[in-house]
Each structure stands twice: as structure tokens, then as C-alpha cells.
Design a protein around this motif. Structure first.
Motif, PDB file in Angstrom:
ATOM      1  N   GLY A 174      21.565 -36.807 -24.964  1.00  0.00           N
ATOM      2  CA  GLY A 174      20.671 -37.538 -24.075  1.00  0.00           C
ATOM      3  C   GLY A 174      20.299 -36.726 -22.850  1.00  0.00           C
ATOM      4  N   LYS A 175      21.274 -36.116 -22.230  1.00  0.00           N
ATOM      5  CA  LYS A 175      21.023 -35.285 -21.043  1.00  0.00           C
ATOM      6  C   LYS A 175      20.136 -34.092 -21.376  1.00  0.00           C
ATOM      7  CE  LYS A 175      25.386 -36.508 -18.784  1.00  0.00           C
ATOM      8  NZ  LYS A 175      26.756 -36.047 -18.421  1.00  0.00           N
ATOM      9  N   LYS A 176      20.418 -33.452 -22.520  1.00  0.00           N
ATOM     10  CA  LYS A 176      19.624 -32.287 -22.933  1.00  0.00           C
ATOM     11  C   LYS A 176      18.167 -32.660 -23.213  1.00  0.00           C
ATOM     12  CE  LYS A 176      23.288 -29.564 -25.198  1.00  0.00           C
ATOM     13  NZ  LYS A 176      23.754 -29.056 -26.525  1.00  0.00           N
ATOM     14  N   SER A 177      17.952 -33.901 -23.634  1.00  0.00           N
ATOM     15  CA  SER A 177      16.617 -34.320 -24.071  1.00  0.00           C
ATOM     16  C   SER A 177      15.723 -34.771 -22.924  1.00  0.00           C
ATOM     17  CB  SER A 177      16.744 -35.461 -25.090  1.00  0.00           C
ATOM     18  OG  SER A 177      17.511 -35.054 -26.208  1.00  0.00           O
ATOM     19  N   LEU A 178      16.280 -34.986 -21.758  1.00  0.00           N
ATOM     20  CA  LEU A 178      15.515 -35.538 -20.639  1.00  0.00           C
ATOM     21  C   LEU A 178      14.376 -34.644 -20.177  1.00  0.00           C
ATOM     22  CD1 LEU A 178      18.262 -37.146 -18.370  1.00  0.00           C
ATOM     23  CD2 LEU A 178      16.288 -38.315 -19.370  1.00  0.00           C
ATOM     24  N   ASN A 180      12.636 -32.478 -21.886  1.00  0.00           N
ATOM     25  CA  ASN A 180      11.724 -32.061 -22.952  1.00  0.00           C
ATOM     26  C   ASN A 180      10.733 -33.190 -23.232  1.00  0.00           C
ATOM     27  OD1 ASN A 180      10.584 -31.589 -25.587  1.00  0.00           O
ATOM     28  ND2 ASN A 180      12.217 -30.102 -25.971  1.00  0.00           N
ATOM     29  N   ASN A 181       9.451 -32.889 -23.099  1.00  0.00           N
ATOM     30  CA  ASN A 181       8.432 -33.928 -23.277  1.00  0.00           C
ATOM     31  C   ASN A 181       8.429 -34.526 -24.682  1.00  0.00           C
ATOM     32  OD1 ASN A 181       7.437 -33.817 -20.646  1.00  0.00           O
ATOM     33  ND2 ASN A 181       6.016 -32.156 -21.135  1.00  0.00           N
ATOM     34  N   LEU A 182       8.900 -33.752 -25.656  1.00  0.00           N
ATOM     35  CA  LEU A 182       8.906 -34.230 -27.037  1.00  0.00           C
ATOM     36  C   LEU A 182      10.102 -35.115 -27.357  1.00  0.00           C
ATOM     37  CD1 LEU A 182       7.813 -30.966 -28.917  1.00  0.00           C
ATOM     38  CD2 LEU A 182       6.394 -32.960 -28.376  1.00  0.00           C
ATOM     39  N   THR A 183      11.175 -34.952 -26.597  1.00  0.00           N
ATOM     40  CA  THR A 183      12.409 -35.677 -26.918  1.00  0.00           C
ATOM     41  C   THR A 183      12.822 -36.713 -25.870  1.00  0.00           C
ATOM     42  OG1 THR A 183      13.763 -33.930 -25.900  1.00  0.00           O
ATOM     43  CG2 THR A 183      13.304 -33.737 -28.262  1.00  0.00           C
ATOM     44  N   LYS A 184      12.201 -36.682 -24.709  1.00  0.00           N
ATOM     45  CA  LYS A 184      12.668 -37.577 -23.638  1.00  0.00           C
ATOM     46  C   LYS A 184      12.523 -39.056 -23.993  1.00  0.00           C
ATOM     47  CE  LYS A 184       8.367 -37.509 -20.917  1.00  0.00           C
ATOM     48  NZ  LYS A 184       7.785 -37.129 -19.590  1.00  0.00           N
ATOM     49  N   TYR A 214      23.950 -44.536 -16.741  1.00  0.00           N
ATOM     50  CA  TYR A 214      22.781 -44.375 -17.601  1.00  0.00           C
ATOM     51  C   TYR A 214      21.497 -44.741 -16.852  1.00  0.00           C
ATOM     52  CZ  TYR A 214      26.052 -44.120 -21.577  1.00  0.00           C
ATOM     53  OH  TYR A 214      27.045 -43.770 -22.456  1.00  0.00           O
ATOM     54  N   LYS A 215      21.590 -45.749 -15.997  1.00  0.00           N
ATOM     55  CA  LYS A 215      20.420 -46.143 -15.206  1.00  0.00           C
ATOM     56  C   LYS A 215      20.001 -45.023 -14.252  1.00  0.00           C
ATOM     57  CE  LYS A 215      21.321 -51.140 -15.142  1.00  0.00           C
ATOM     58  NZ  LYS A 215      21.714 -52.285 -14.280  1.00  0.00           N
ATOM     59  N   ASP A 216      20.983 -44.340 -13.693  1.00  0.00           N
ATOM     60  CA  ASP A 216      20.683 -43.230 -12.790  1.00  0.00           C
ATOM     61  C   ASP A 216      20.191 -41.998 -13.558  1.00  0.00           C
ATOM     62  OD1 ASP A 216      21.480 -44.709 -10.594  1.00  0.00           O
ATOM     63  OD2 ASP A 216      23.554 -43.975 -10.649  1.00  0.00           O
ATOM     64  N   LEU A 217      20.685 -41.832 -14.764  1.00  0.00           N
ATOM     65  CA  LEU A 217      20.345 -40.654 -15.561  1.00  0.00           C
ATOM     66  C   LEU A 217      18.888 -40.672 -16.000  1.00  0.00           C
ATOM     67  CD1 LEU A 217      21.514 -38.106 -17.021  1.00  0.00           C
ATOM     68  CD2 LEU A 217      21.945 -39.588 -18.984  1.00  0.00           C
ATOM     69  N   ASP A 218      18.433 -41.833 -16.482  1.00  0.00           N
ATOM     70  CA  ASP A 218      17.071 -41.951 -17.005  1.00  0.00           C
ATOM     71  C   ASP A 218      16.347 -43.063 -16.250  1.00  0.00           C
ATOM     72  OD1 ASP A 218      14.749 -42.163 -18.453  1.00  0.00           O
ATOM     73  OD2 ASP A 218      15.682 -42.813 -20.321  1.00  0.00           O
ATOM     74  N   VAL A 219      15.348 -42.698 -15.470  1.00  0.00           N
ATOM     75  CA  VAL A 219      14.668 -43.669 -14.602  1.00  0.00           C
ATOM     76  C   VAL A 219      13.968 -44.768 -15.402  1.00  0.00           C
ATOM     77  CG1 VAL A 219      14.339 -42.057 -12.696  1.00  0.00           C
ATOM     78  CG2 VAL A 219      12.616 -42.174 -14.509  1.00  0.00           C
ATOM     79  N   SER A 220      13.651 -44.488 -16.665  1.00  0.00           N
ATOM     80  CA  SER A 220      12.968 -45.504 -17.470  1.00  0.00           C
ATOM     81  C   SER A 220      13.948 -46.467 -18.142  1.00  0.00           C
ATOM     82  CB  SER A 220      12.112 -44.825 -18.553  1.00  0.00           C
ATOM     83  OG  SER A 220      12.923 -44.192 -19.521  1.00  0.00           O
ATOM     84  N   PHE A 221      15.222 -46.131 -18.085  1.00  0.00           N
ATOM     85  CA  PHE A 221      16.212 -46.934 -18.810  1.00  0.00           C
ATOM     86  C   PHE A 221      16.404 -48.340 -18.227  1.00  0.00           C
ATOM     87  CE2 PHE A 221      20.672 -47.977 -20.064  1.00  0.00           C
ATOM     88  CZ  PHE A 221      20.444 -48.049 -21.437  1.00  0.00           C
ATOM     89  N   PRO A 222      16.502 -48.515 -16.906  1.00  0.00           N
ATOM     90  CA  PRO A 222      16.771 -49.854 -16.348  1.00  0.00           C
ATOM     91  C   PRO A 222      15.768 -50.921 -16.769  1.00  0.00           C
ATOM     92  CG  PRO A 222      17.078 -48.184 -14.670  1.00  0.00           C
ATOM     93  CD  PRO A 222      16.450 -47.492 -15.853  1.00  0.00           C
ATOM     94  N   SER A 223      14.508 -50.539 -16.962  1.00  0.00           N
ATOM     95  CA  SER A 223      13.474 -51.518 -17.317  1.00  0.00           C
ATOM     96  C   SER A 223      13.276 -51.660 -18.826  1.00  0.00           C
ATOM     97  CB  SER A 223      12.133 -51.115 -16.681  1.00  0.00           C
ATOM     98  OG  SER A 223      11.726 -49.841 -17.156  1.00  0.00           O
ATOM     99  N   SER A 224      14.059 -50.936 -19.594  1.00  0.00           N
ATOM    100  CA  SER A 224      13.892 -50.962 -21.048  1.00  0.00           C
ATOM    101  C   SER A 224      14.532 -52.203 -21.668  1.00  0.00           C
ATOM    102  CB  SER A 224      14.515 -49.707 -21.667  1.00  0.00           C
ATOM    103  OG  SER A 224      15.924 -49.727 -21.532  1.00  0.00           O
ATOM    104  N   ARG A 225      14.046 -52.589 -22.848  1.00  0.00           N
ATOM    105  CA  ARG A 225      14.638 -53.708 -23.573  1.00  0.00           C
ATOM    106  C   ARG A 225      16.079 -53.387 -23.945  1.00  0.00           C
ATOM    107  NH1 ARG A 225      13.638 -55.544 -28.025  1.00  0.00           N
ATOM    108  NH2 ARG A 225      14.007 -57.716 -27.461  1.00  0.00           N
ATOM    109  N   GLU A 226      16.344 -52.101 -24.235  1.00  0.00           N
ATOM    110  CA  GLU A 226      17.689 -51.694 -24.610  1.00  0.00           C
ATOM    111  C   GLU A 226      18.686 -51.984 -23.494  1.00  0.00           C
ATOM    112  OE1 GLU A 226      14.889 -49.454 -27.197  1.00  0.00           O
ATOM    113  OE2 GLU A 226      14.984 -49.937 -25.069  1.00  0.00           O
TER     114      GLU A 226
END
Length: 282
Positions: A174-178, A180-184, A214-226
Motif C-alpha cells: 500500500g505504501k509503495k503504491s501511493l 504511482n498514478n497507476l497503482t494509487k 490508514y487515514k493519515d497514510l491515504d488522504v482518500s481513505f477516510p471518505s471511502s466506503r471501505e
């Protein structure tokens, strides 16, 4: 001429003697064994074809031809795979490629070994095969292919209840993929899977800390359905509320279909609710 006749000719060639036979007899025998193998393949006689390719590999090994030897072993392994799980030939080829420093092609065939074990439901062997393939790819800086193998390791490790190993991989990839535009866009799924593994451990303190990270790691994560779904089932686990847990799963699945792996993990988490409740009542 059939495969058996070619085999007989090849065997006879290897038994020949003479001042000038030397390497030539191995070259001729290898060619005849290959012809035999192709005849056997044509007749779908897979084990016989594999054996013929192995004999050809032995001849090429005598000649010191590592590439041809490895190619023969790969062909033999492919034939064996039609009838049973026999990774010895492909393993031999992988070692030859490693000796030659050809790690990318070694990784490709090591991954095939993992797929063969997975198909045969030999999960522990599959895990180690995919891990080895990932290491080969990583050594060649082939990050995408390495991550693909690591994700297989994580998926199967979780099935084996080795949650810590799975969590580590999902977070690492997950960290490695952040960046990269293709994997983020896949990051939220990796974090989702990692969190399901954490909840399987029934360690709620660790799970709460992880979801905040996880919320801090990916800014889009907190608002996600997941993320919202994970918070719902985390609360349900904390409150021993199996009905709320089940409803959250049904609601999520109605929009984002859960695959078999996620369903299995969620069932384990739900079963853990009952276990934890029983312990508190004891």
C-alpha cells in the motif's frame, strides 16, 4: 516415426563409441529425445513427453548448454503439469537461470511453481514459491511484478491464519503504491484487506490504531466506503453486536460485491465476536 522409436534411437546413440562420437552423440541424442517428446505431446502422452524432455535436458547438461538444459526442463515441467503436480523440473530450470544471473526469467518460472501449488491447494508451498518469485523480481527492481507476487503471499497467508505476515505485506505494498498514478487507486483495497486481517486477530486496540494510521497514510481513505464499512464492523465487534455486523456486511455487499477471500475473513471476524462474548461471560 513414433515417440518410442525416437526414444530407442536416442538411447542407442548414447551407447555408441568412437573417436569422434564425443559431444556429437549428446547433440544427436538430445535432438532425437526432443522429437520423441513432441510426438508424445501430439498424442497427449504427457508423462512420456516430460520424460523425453528430461532426457534431452540431461544431454544438454553434458554439453554444458545451460540455456538449452533449462528450456528442456521447462518443457518437461509443463508436460508434467497436465497430469500432476511435479515442480522438480521447473525448479531445476529456475536454479540454472539463477546461476546465469537471469533473475527475471527465473522469477517468471518461480511464479509458475506458485501457481501450480495454488491450483493443487498446497497453500503453504505456494506461499513460499510466490515469496521467492517476489524476491527475484525485487532484485531486478521489477516492482509491479514483485508486488503482484507479494499480494498472493498475503492472500494465502491470511487463509493460513498467518495474519501478521499478511498485514505487513498489505501495508508495505500500500505504501509503495501511493506515489504511482497507476497503482494509487488500489491502495484503499490493500488497506481494507490489511484491516480485515487485523480484525481477525481480535486485537481491537491495534485495529483502532491501524485505521487511524490508514487515514493519515491515504488522504482518500477516510471518505471511502471501505473505511466507513470498517468503522461499522469495528464498532459491532467492540459491542459484540452480531446483528449490526451482519447488516453492515449486507449493506456493503449490495453495492460493492465481496469476493470469496473477503467473505471468508468477515466470517472469521463474526465468529470471533461470539468467541470473545463467551470469554467475557465465563
Amino acid at each position: 516415426m513414433g515417440g518410442e522409436e525416437y526414444m530407442a534411437q536416442a538411447d542407442k546413440k548414447l551407447k555408441s563409441f568412437g573417436w569422434f562420437s564425443g559431444d556429437q552423440k549428446f547433440e544427436d541424442a538430445a535432438e532425437l529425445y526432443t522429437k520423441a517428446a513432441n510426438q508424445f505431446k501430439n498424442n497427449k502422452q504427457w508423462d512420456q513427453a516430460a520424460n523425453a524432455f528430461c532426457r534431452s535436458a540431461e544431454c544438454h547438461a553434458k554439453l554444458g548448454s545451460k540455456h538449452e538444459t533449462a528450456t528442456d526442463y521447462i518443457s518437461a515441467g509443463t508436460c508434467y503439469s497436465k497430469t500432476n503436480v511435479n515442480v522438480n523440473c521447473i525448479t531445476n530450470a529456475v536454479q540454472l537461470y539463477v546461476d546465469e544471473g537471469r533473475f527475471s526469467i527465473a522469477a517468471k518460472h518461480q511464479k509458475e511453481i506458485g501457481e501450480m501449488y495454488e491450483k493443487a491447494n498446497e497453500i503453504e508451498k505456494a506461499v513460499e514459491a510466490f515469496q521467492k518469485a517476489a524476491d527475484f523480481y525485487d532484485g531486478e527492481n521489477t516492482t509491479s511484478a514483485a508486488n503482484g507476487c507479494l499480494l498472493k503471499v498475503a492472500e494465502m497467508s491470511a487463509k493460513l491464519s498467518n495474519y501478521e505476515r499478511a498485514i505487513g505485506i498489505y501495508e508495505e505494498v500500500g505504501k509503495k503504491s501511493l506515489d504511482n498514478n497507476l497503482t494509487k487507486w488500489s491502495v484503499k483495497d490493500y488497506l481494507f484487506r490489511g484491516m480485515l486481517c487485523r480484525l481477525c486477530t481480535t486485537d481491537l486496540v491495534s485495529s483502532k490504531k491501524a485505521i487511524d494510521r490508514y487515514k493519515d497514510l491515504d488522504v482518500s481513505f477516510p471518505s471511502s466506503r471501505e473505511c466507513k464499512f470498517l468503522e461499522q464492523i469495528l464498532a459491532a465487534v467492540e459491542n459484540y453486536d452480531k446483528e449490526a455486523f451482519t447488516q453492515a456486511v449486507v449493506d456493503y455487499d449490495s453495492i460493492s460485491k465481496l469476493d470469496q477471500w473477503k467473505t471468508t475473513m468477515l466470517l472469521r471476524i463474526k465468529n470471533g465476536i461470539a468467541s470473545a462474548e463467551d470469554e467475557d461471560l465465563a
